[in-house]
Design an enzyme around this catalytic site. Structure first.
Site, mmCIF file in Angstrom:
data_model
loop_
_atom_site.group_PDB
_atom_site.id
_atom_site.type_symbol
_atom_site.label_atom_id
_atom_site.label_comp_id
_atom_site.label_asym_id
_atom_site.label_seq_id
_atom_site.Cartn_x
_atom_site.Cartn_y
_atom_site.Cartn_z
ATOM 1 N N LYS A 215 0.843 -1.193 0.000
ATOM 2 C CA LYS A 215 0.000 0.000 0.000
ATOM 3 C C LYS A 215 0.881 1.247 0.000
ATOM 4 O O LYS A 215 1.871 1.335 0.716
ATOM 5 C CB LYS A 215 -0.907 0.014 1.230
ATOM 6 C CG LYS A 215 -2.295 -0.508 0.980
ATOM 7 C CD LYS A 215 -3.241 -0.138 2.108
ATOM 8 C CE LYS A 215 -4.679 -0.445 1.725
ATOM 9 N NZ LYS A 215 -5.627 -0.006 2.761
ATOM 10 N N GLU B 80 -19.100 -7.874 10.004
ATOM 11 C CA GLU B 80 -20.154 -7.205 10.756
ATOM 12 C C GLU B 80 -21.107 -8.184 11.437
ATOM 13 O O GLU B 80 -21.548 -7.941 12.565
ATOM 14 C CB GLU B 80 -20.949 -6.278 9.825
ATOM 15 C CG GLU B 80 -20.160 -5.100 9.287
ATOM 16 C CD GLU B 80 -19.378 -5.417 8.021
ATOM 17 O OE1 GLU B 80 -18.720 -4.497 7.492
ATOM 18 O OE2 GLU B 80 -19.427 -6.585 7.562
ATOM 19 N N ARG C 10 -25.458 -4.841 6.961
ATOM 20 C CA ARG C 10 -24.907 -6.157 6.628
ATOM 21 C C ARG C 10 -25.130 -7.171 7.744
ATOM 22 O O ARG C 10 -24.873 -8.362 7.555
ATOM 23 C CB ARG C 10 -23.416 -6.035 6.312
ATOM 24 C CG ARG C 10 -23.064 -4.917 5.330
ATOM 25 C CD ARG C 10 -21.622 -4.960 4.915
ATOM 26 N NE ARG C 10 -21.431 -5.882 3.814
ATOM 27 C CZ ARG C 10 -20.241 -6.282 3.371
ATOM 28 N NH1 ARG C 10 -19.140 -5.862 3.952
ATOM 29 N NH2 ARG C 10 -20.152 -7.119 2.363
#
Length: 631
Positions: A294, A380, A408
């Site tokens: 990243k 979640e 979700r």
């Protein structure tokens, strides 16, 4: 910033830098390039992303990490005939630039501009709309099966980050895909990151295997075979690091029925392109493990990829400079401070986040109370049932979650928390419109989908101090409760250190007027008060969506000709609907005007512009109310 670094960046953004990139308007033109030009293209593309995002804001470090991978995928596969499905989608800026949207980057995530995520309506190369994690494998498998059923020869490719691999949906899809013979390729973009730092067993899996008995046994077997030929054994030892990757990590993925390949360097085009070409000739489910970094190519982002994950405008040579807007604390900061203060008072408090430590304001809590901080990864559903289990044993869990992400875990909210009436606090950040992230992240539906659930209390603070007191109120309850608050800063109310529980289900009159009563929920109190000054209207800060202050509603209905409900949420089924149900149940027939988010998905753009567009600013409220009064 030293002069050498400044010169490097200045030359990096020289307009002449993009001479090759400007010749690429589509993947077909990319595929026409000679291989030897691709490294130069990658340099220009990475520089263009840095320059563009510095001027518009957006996701940076994740996109810098996928430059070479994006080039290789479009170079090898015949897109858009071959389908690329990007997981989450915050890693697709290079993809957008190479698919004809280079100039569109100037209005990235702005009102009327291109989205920060893939959108089917935006380009034929965006084969599947994404912005939430872990959907790519399921979607790509569906596309691969459709091609098979229609007798078409095409490759479906899912590009998923390792953070997204922590979600159960990704494994559900792999479990299904592995027993098929569809031509599906899953590319694991392994950058050792999600949004926050990665957590959980999956991230530790490879490290454990490489240091454990399985690899040791494999190494001894190799020595037994190759040791008889000294030259081969010496060669094997020299490439041992590669051998580890080639032999051991495949175990889990091959158990799912995939042919595992990798890991390979995701920044090395000379590795990526031939590998992808070879995979293109293979049949059935394939799994390619690619290692990327990243922030690749921008030292500041490499050093702190979390800080540079989502950025506002900045100067590339200076980087991100911290500081609060106007010195006001955001709602997220108010929550984070409350959480630490409450934890100091009650040892039963635990904080839970599904991989959104920074975004949800848990950094300080994680540092001060590490034993009571739980980042469960992008999961979640697990987060809510985990909280329910903690609550069963006498703990007081606080789940910090975005409104759009709670969607979700709706079944877990009902089945595991509400039915059992467990004392779980839901701190719902990003309620209402969120601006540049758009429809996928707008917290538009929480009032509607929460208020229909028995046992659940739903609160909406009008300012920062009310947010703190509501969180305290929710924590004192012995039942589930949600406090939903918007993104960013509020009206600037003084936040009182002292915490005091609010009377349950009781609103307050903030202004007395005549004829018109505005019932404001949450963030809409400020524009309601502004509009009321010109209308000489009554204004009530309703505070509670459930239980609704029915006494106040009935009183206002009896004393006024028109009741106006205002909420930064879906009109259909929202707080205004609760008011209408209350009046209908009491047999009170009054004129009602419901103002809120319309029955459509609100696009991305500046939040103030969007609120004006949907009529939820002062001018919009005045226009709607005056129009109704004129009837």
């Amino acid at each position: 910033m030293n002069s050498e670094r400044a010169h490097e960046l200045q030359s990096q953004f020289d307009p002449a830098m993009y001479e090759l990139l400007k010749t690429i308007g589509s993947p077909a033109e990319l595929r026409a390039l000679e291989r030897r030009h691709l490294s130069r293209l990658a340099e220009e593309l990475r520089a263009y992303i840095i320059e563009s995002v510095s001027q518009t804001g957006g996701h940076l470090s994740s996109n810098l990490g996928t430059v070479e991978l994006t080039i290789a995928l479009h170079y090898v596969f015949n897109t858009p005939h071959d389908r690329l499905v990007w997981d989450v989608g915050h890693q697709t800026y290079a993809h957008k630039i190479l698919t004809g949207r280079r100039e569109g980057m100037a209005r990235l995530r702005m009102h009327g501009g291109i989205s920060g995520f893939p959108r089917r309506a935006e380009s034929e190369y965006d084969t599947f709309g994404t912005a939430h994690s872990s959907t790519s494998i399921s979607a790509a498998l569906g596309m691969a099966q459709a091609a098979k059923l229609r007798g078409e020869t095409r490759r479906a490719v899912a590009i998923i980050g390792d953070g997204a691999m922590s979600a159960g949906m990704a494994f559900e899809a792999m479990n299904n895909a592995g027993v098929t013979d569809t031509d599906l390729l899953v590319v694991l973009n392994d950058n050792d990151m999600s949004i926050s730092r990665p957590v959980g067993g999956l991230n530790k899996y490879l490290a454990r295997l490489l240091s454990g008995g399985l690899y040791g046994a494999a190494r001894k077997a190799s020595e037994a075979v190759l040791g008889k030929v000294p030259q081969l054994w010496e060669l094997a030892k020299r490439v041992e690091e590669h051998a580890k990757g080639m032999v051991v990590p495949s175990t889990m993925f091959e158990e799912f029925g995939f042919n595992y390949i990798g890991p390979i360097d995701g920044h090395d085009l000379d590795s990526l392109i031939p590998t992808l070409k070879n995979i293109g000739e293979l049949k059935g489910p394939q799994f390619l493990h690619v290692v990327t970094k990243k922030g690749q190519g921008y030292k500041l982002a490499e050093a702190d990829p979390v800080l540079y994950h989502g950025v506002s405008k900045f100067k590339p040579d200076a980087g991100i400079i911290g500081g609060k807007l106007g010195g006001k604390p955001s709602y997220t900061q108010v929550f984070g401070d409350w959480l630490c203060d409450m934890a100091a008072l009650d040892k039963r408090l635990v904080g839970i986040t599904p991989a959104m430590c920074e975004g949800s304001g848990l950094v300080r809590f994680a540092r001060e109370y590490p034993e009571r901080y739980f980042d469960v990864g992008i999961a979640e559903q697990h987060a809510l049932t985990f909280a329910a289990g903690l609550a069963c044993e006498g703990m007081k869990p606080v789940v910090a979650i975005y409104s759009t992400f709670l969607q979700r875990a709706y079944d877990q909210l009902i089945h595991d928390v509400a039915i059992q009436n467990l004392p779980v606090v839901f701190a719902l950040d990003r309620a209402g419109l969120v601006g540049a992230d758009g429809a996928t992240h707008n917290g538009a539906f929480d009032l509607a989908y929460l208020r229909c659930i028995p046992n659940l209390t739903v609160m909406a603070p009008a300012d920062e101090n009310e947010c703190r007191q509501m969180l305290y109120t929710a924590f004192q309850m012995n039942a589930p409760a949600a406090v939903r608050y918007p993104r960013g800063i509020g009206p600037g109310a003084e936040v009182h250190k002292k915490m005091q529980a609010l009377p349950l289900g009781v609103g307050e009159l903030r202004r007395k007027g005549a004829k018109v009563a505005i019932l404001a929920f949450g963030s809409m109190l400020t524009p309601a008060l502004e509009a009321a000054e010109e209308l000489d209207a009554t204004v009530a800060n309703m505070r509670f969506v459930k239980p609704l202050d029915e006494t106040l509603v009935k009183q206002l209905a009896q004393d006024h000709d028109l009741l106006v409900t205002v909420e930064e949420g879906s009109v259909m089924g929202g707080a205004g609907s609760a008011v209408a149900e209350c009046l209908a149940g009491a047999g009170l027939a009054r004129q009602l005007l419901h103002l809120g988010l319309p029955d459509r998905f609100v696009d991305h753009g500046d939040t103030a512009v969007l609120l004006s567009e949907v009529g939820l600013d002062k001018a919009g409220l005045l226009a709607a109310i005056r129009s109704r009064l004129a009837l």
